[in-house]
Design a protein around this motif. Structure first.
Motif: not given
Length: 269
Positions: A21-22, A121, A17-18
């Motif tokens: 998101a980036a 998280t 997910p990172a």
């Protein structure tokens, strides 16, 4: 970038997910079980879920190996990598030389200095990321990828990264184990583990802010050679001989470090 992600464990689950998101495209997630790759691929729109072994590898700008260190050589040998592919592992103690076994790829390292656990998280901009690659083009790409995720990016060679990883094991994994011992000892005495929270926070804060390093702010019965207290603690650990031995070894280590610190010549003014 278009990213191919191998692995469905703790690191991959936090990283997928990172990456999205980036602003990157997660082309696929590959793993050993259909259920796990489906679950992780669902986090990214259009992400393919692939089960190992693969007969064909989708194209990607970077292939990330978020797998245990022992699985990296096996994965490098098992996958039909496109010639010239950029492949990077995320391991702390594995040298970049592991890619010598796959000369058709450009190898590199993207190492996140963090502990990963389910349900936690990760604040990726605060996670130090360390890059290594023998070739300039691979290094440039991995640095750009790292900087899209984190505000703390640096280059580190394999020897330095091994020492960093070793220090991290002492700071995180061993500390967690010792806290686990504390937790059980308090539980046996019907005491709340959270009683230690202010002490643990102050200990870590003090160690991180100590001008001369954590050894300079060491306290406790071992540092002051409090023999009666040390003996009482050892006796209280009689039911846990392994922890009793660990207590003794840590006491001796603290005392040796304290003796070396006291004997060290003072720095000139």
């Amino acid at each position: 970038m278009r990213i191919g992600l191998f692995g469905t464990g703790r690191v991959a689950t936090a990283l997928a997910p990172a990456l999205v998101a980036a602003g990157h495209e997660l082309a696929f997630v590959a793993g050993r079980t259909h259920t796990s790759v489906l679950a992780l691929a669902a986090l990214a729109p259009g992400c393919a879920a692939l089960v190992l072994p693969l007969t064909q590898l989708p194209p990607a700008d970077v292939y990330l190996l978020a797998v245990p260190e022992a699985a990296v050589p096996e994965l490098l040998a098992a996958v039909a990598w496109p010639t010239g592919a950029l492949v990077a592992h995320l391991a702390g103690a594995l040298p970049v030389a592991v890619f010598a076994a796959a000369p058709q790829v450009h190898g590199g390292v993207l190492y996140p200095l963090q502990t990963f656990s389910p349900g936690r998280t990760i604040d990726w901009p605060a996670v130090p990321l360390f890059v290594e690659a023998p070739e300039l083009a691979a290094e440039t790409t991995l640095l750009a990828l790292a900087r899209s995720l984190s505000l703390h990016v640096a280059q580190l060679d394999s020897a330095q990264r091994l020492h960093l990883h070793l220090g991290a094991v002492f700071a995180s994994n061993f500390t967690n184990h010792v806290l686990g011992i504390s937790h059980q000892l308090l539980a046996e005495a019907k005491l709340d583990f959270n009683l230690l929270a202010p002490l643990v926070r102050e200990t870590v804060d003090k160690a991180l802010s100590a001008h001369l390093g954590p050894f300079a702010v060491q306290t406790g019965p071992a540092a002051r050679h409090d023999a009666p207290t040390l003996a009482a603690h050892a006796a209280a650990l009689a039911a846990h001989p392994a922890w009793q031995a660990l207590y003794t070894q840590l006491t001796l280590s603290i005392q040796a470090a304290e003796a070396a610190r006291v004997a060290r010549p003072a720095s000139p003014a």
